[in-house]
Design a protein around this motif. Structure first.
Motif, short mmCIF file in Angstrom:
data_model
loop_
_atom_site.label_atom_id
_atom_site.label_comp_id
_atom_site.label_asym_id
_atom_site.label_seq_id
_atom_site.Cartn_x
_atom_site.Cartn_y
_atom_site.Cartn_z
N ILE A 94 38.28 42.76 38.26
CA ILE A 94 38.96 41.38 38.56
C ILE A 94 38.34 40.93 39.81
O ILE A 94 37.95 40.00 39.90
CB ILE A 94 40.72 41.85 39.09
CG1 ILE A 94 40.85 42.35 37.85
CG2 ILE A 94 41.13 40.65 39.82
CD1 ILE A 94 42.45 42.90 38.00
N ILE A 95 38.00 41.84 40.96
CA ILE A 95 37.55 41.42 41.94
C ILE A 95 35.91 40.86 41.60
O ILE A 95 35.69 39.63 42.24
CB ILE A 95 37.10 42.58 43.13
CG1 ILE A 95 38.51 42.76 43.71
CG2 ILE A 95 36.18 42.07 44.32
CD1 ILE A 95 38.40 44.17 44.32
N ASP A 96 35.07 41.37 40.87
CA ASP A 96 33.68 40.69 40.40
C ASP A 96 33.93 39.49 39.93
O ASP A 96 33.30 38.57 40.03
CB ASP A 96 33.07 41.92 39.49
CG ASP A 96 31.82 41.31 39.03
OD1 ASP A 96 30.72 41.62 39.80
OD2 ASP A 96 31.70 40.75 38.11
N GLY A 97 35.00 39.51 38.83
CA GLY A 97 35.41 37.94 38.17
C GLY A 97 35.84 37.09 39.06
O GLY A 97 35.27 35.92 39.07
N MET A 98 36.32 37.41 40.33
CA MET A 98 36.91 36.24 41.22
C MET A 98 35.61 35.75 42.05
O MET A 98 35.42 34.56 42.19
CB MET A 98 37.91 37.02 41.91
CG MET A 98 39.24 37.24 41.41
SD MET A 98 40.54 38.22 42.69
CE MET A 98 40.77 36.92 43.99
N ALA A 99 34.76 36.78 42.44
CA ALA A 99 33.76 36.45 43.07
C ALA A 99 32.54 35.59 42.26
O ALA A 99 32.05 34.78 42.88
CB ALA A 99 33.09 37.67 43.61
N ARG A 100 32.46 35.97 41.11
CA ARG A 100 31.19 35.31 39.96
C ARG A 100 31.83 33.75 39.90
O ARG A 100 31.16 32.99 40.08
CB ARG A 100 31.33 36.05 38.96
CG ARG A 100 30.43 37.09 38.95
CD ARG A 100 30.44 37.88 37.43
NE ARG A 100 29.56 39.17 37.50
CZ ARG A 100 28.15 38.94 37.04
NH1 ARG A 100 27.67 37.80 36.50
NH2 ARG A 100 27.28 39.73 37.18
N ALA A 101 33.32 33.56 39.87
CA ALA A 101 33.99 32.37 39.43
C ALA A 101 33.65 31.47 40.99
O ALA A 101 33.49 30.32 40.84
CB ALA A 101 35.07 32.53 39.05
N LEU A 102 33.78 31.93 41.85
CA LEU A 102 33.73 31.29 43.20
C LEU A 102 32.34 30.73 43.30
O LEU A 102 31.93 29.55 43.57
CB LEU A 102 33.91 32.16 44.22
CG LEU A 102 33.74 31.69 45.78
CD1 LEU A 102 34.73 30.79 46.22
CD2 LEU A 102 33.27 32.91 46.58
N LYS A 158 26.25 45.24 43.55
CA LYS A 158 25.96 46.16 44.65
C LYS A 158 26.68 45.81 46.16
O LYS A 158 27.09 46.51 47.07
CB LYS A 158 24.68 46.17 44.98
CG LYS A 158 23.88 46.96 46.01
CD LYS A 158 22.38 46.90 45.93
CE LYS A 158 21.94 48.08 47.37
NZ LYS A 158 20.52 47.65 47.45
N ALA A 159 26.74 44.45 46.32
CA ALA A 159 27.33 44.04 47.70
C ALA A 159 28.86 44.32 47.76
O ALA A 159 29.25 44.80 48.56
CB ALA A 159 27.00 42.58 47.94
#
Length: 417
Positions: free
Chosen positions: A374-382, A404-405
């Protein structure tokens, strides 16, 4: 007369008379910067830092290379003129600072005066259109590594009319060198001529004990487009301040920031946008992921001038505490001086959506795995909203650098899980 030395001494005298940033400063109220002596390198400014030297090809701590990869063509650097200049030499200092605004008297001006007092090296990059190559896409990779324990690097980037550039800018500490903490007051001036376009991916990964202040000054002429995606990790003190002036009509500016803060770290993110002409557009968005006792401020301020009719702007700031009790401060702010505009702003703060975690668990995923997805998806979308359809961003995401970050911020949570 040594004009370079005189300029540095004049800057120090200005700071002596006017002082450092006031504690009551509106912009720095929540995360005051370290004292002036840190940014002037006293008493360590003359230390060469033998274990913290730039590579031979980057006299200013900058390495500039063509960027290659899928979707980027052959990685052309056509029309690029790059000059590494020594700010201690009067003639080269004059070239380095030519055409740049003075430090001024604003809230962040003490940083600019300290930069003038300490700056030793800088890089000027000019990208010109080549006859017969009007549709050329210039792809560049710009890397900076510390040149000393206390430094004030300078970058000047100028794009001619109609030029299109993809730029990956990275700041990453190498485990093989510069093991001690650094203090860095970096200023970058970006000038986009009419119709120029710049996609700018900035990845800032300082050491945990570093003190950084990055100031990005961008000026957009008519029809220019500037899109920046920032991935910034917090440190002992980390300031990312962006000043974007949309001086020309029909200009567009996008800024998307992913801010990552581990336990005890600090990050101050500021975006100041000025929309001076009509038919301009500005989008500012940030996502804060923090844990433990981290402190993060995300501050967006947009001013629409009286003559900026039919301007459009949007601000969206959000934060997610991953664990512990991080302090997240989100401050959207609009100053609208024209009645024919479209404007929206907002700030949201809260834990990950429970329904998303529930649906993920129904598919057999562990809570830790579900949270990561979920966090990865939010970051990618941003980031993709900041650099839409960008081959530069796609290449960086495919490299696994984002995971990694984010993993560095999540590692304590996952270990506990």
């Amino acid at each position: 007369m040594d004009t370079a030395q005189a300029d540095r001494l004049a800057a120090r005298e200005h700071l002596r008379q006017h002082g450092w940033i006031a504690r009551r400063s509106e912009a720095f109220h929540h995360l005051p910067p370290p004292a002036l002596t840190h940014w002037l390198g006293e008493p360590a400014e003359e230390q060469a830092g033998a274990d913290c030297a730039a590579p031979p090809l980057a006299g200013a701590g900058w390495t500039l290379l063509p960027l290659q990869g899928q979707g980027l063509g052959a990685g052309t650097a056509g029309g690029v003129d790059a000059r590494w200049l020594d700010a201690a030499d009067p003639a080269q200092r004059a070239q380095l600072f030519a055409g740049l605004p003075g430090p001024g008297e604003g809230e962040a001006a003490p940083f600019a005066w300290a930069h003038r007092a300490l700056c030793r090296r800088g890089l000027r990059v000019h990208v010109a259109a080549r006859p017969g190559h009007e549709d050329e896409l210039v792809c560049l990779a710009l890397r900076h590594q510390p040149h000393g324990p206390v430094e004030a690097p300078l970058l000047v980037l100028q794009l001619d009319p109609g030029v299109r550039v993809l730029l990956l800018e990275t700041h990453e500490r190498s485990s093989a060198g510069c093991r001690h903490a650094i203090t860095q007051n970096l200023h970058a001036h970006i000038e986009l001529a009419p119709g120029a376009r710049l996609e700018h991916l900035r990845v800032i990964q300082p050491g945990a004990e570093d003190q950084l202040a990055h100031h990005i000054h961008a000026r957009l002429a008519s029809g220019a487009h500037y899109a920046q995606a920032l991935v910034g990790q917090a440190s002992a003190y980390h300031l990312q301040r962006n000043s974007i002036e949309q001086a020309g009509a029909d200009s567009q500016a996008r800024h998307a920031a992913l801010l990552l803060a581990a336990d005890g770290a600090q990050l101050d993110h500021q975006v100041y946008s000025r929309m001076e002409q009509g038919h301009t557009r500005s989008d500012v968005e940030s996502l804060v992921l923090a844990r433990g006792r981290a402190r993060v401020v995300s501050n967006a301020h947009t001013r629409i001038a009286p003559g900026a009719g039919e301007a459009s702007l949007r601000q969206r700031l959000s934060g997610v505490p991953l664990a512990g009790q991080p302090r997240l401060i989100l401050r959207p702010h609009l100053e609208i001086l024209h009645d024919n505009v479209q404007a929206a702003h907002g700030a949201t703060w809260g834990a990950l959506p429970e329904d998303a975690l529930f649906y993920a668990s129904q598919r057999g995923l562990s809570e830790a795995h579900a949270r990561t997805l979920i966090i990865d998806g939010m970051a990618r979308a941003l980031l993709e909203r900041g650099l839409p359809d960008s081959p530069l961003l796609a290449q960086w995401l495919d490299s696994g650098a984002l995971a990694k970050a984010i993993g560095q911020v999540q590692q304590v949570d996952e270990g506990a899980a």
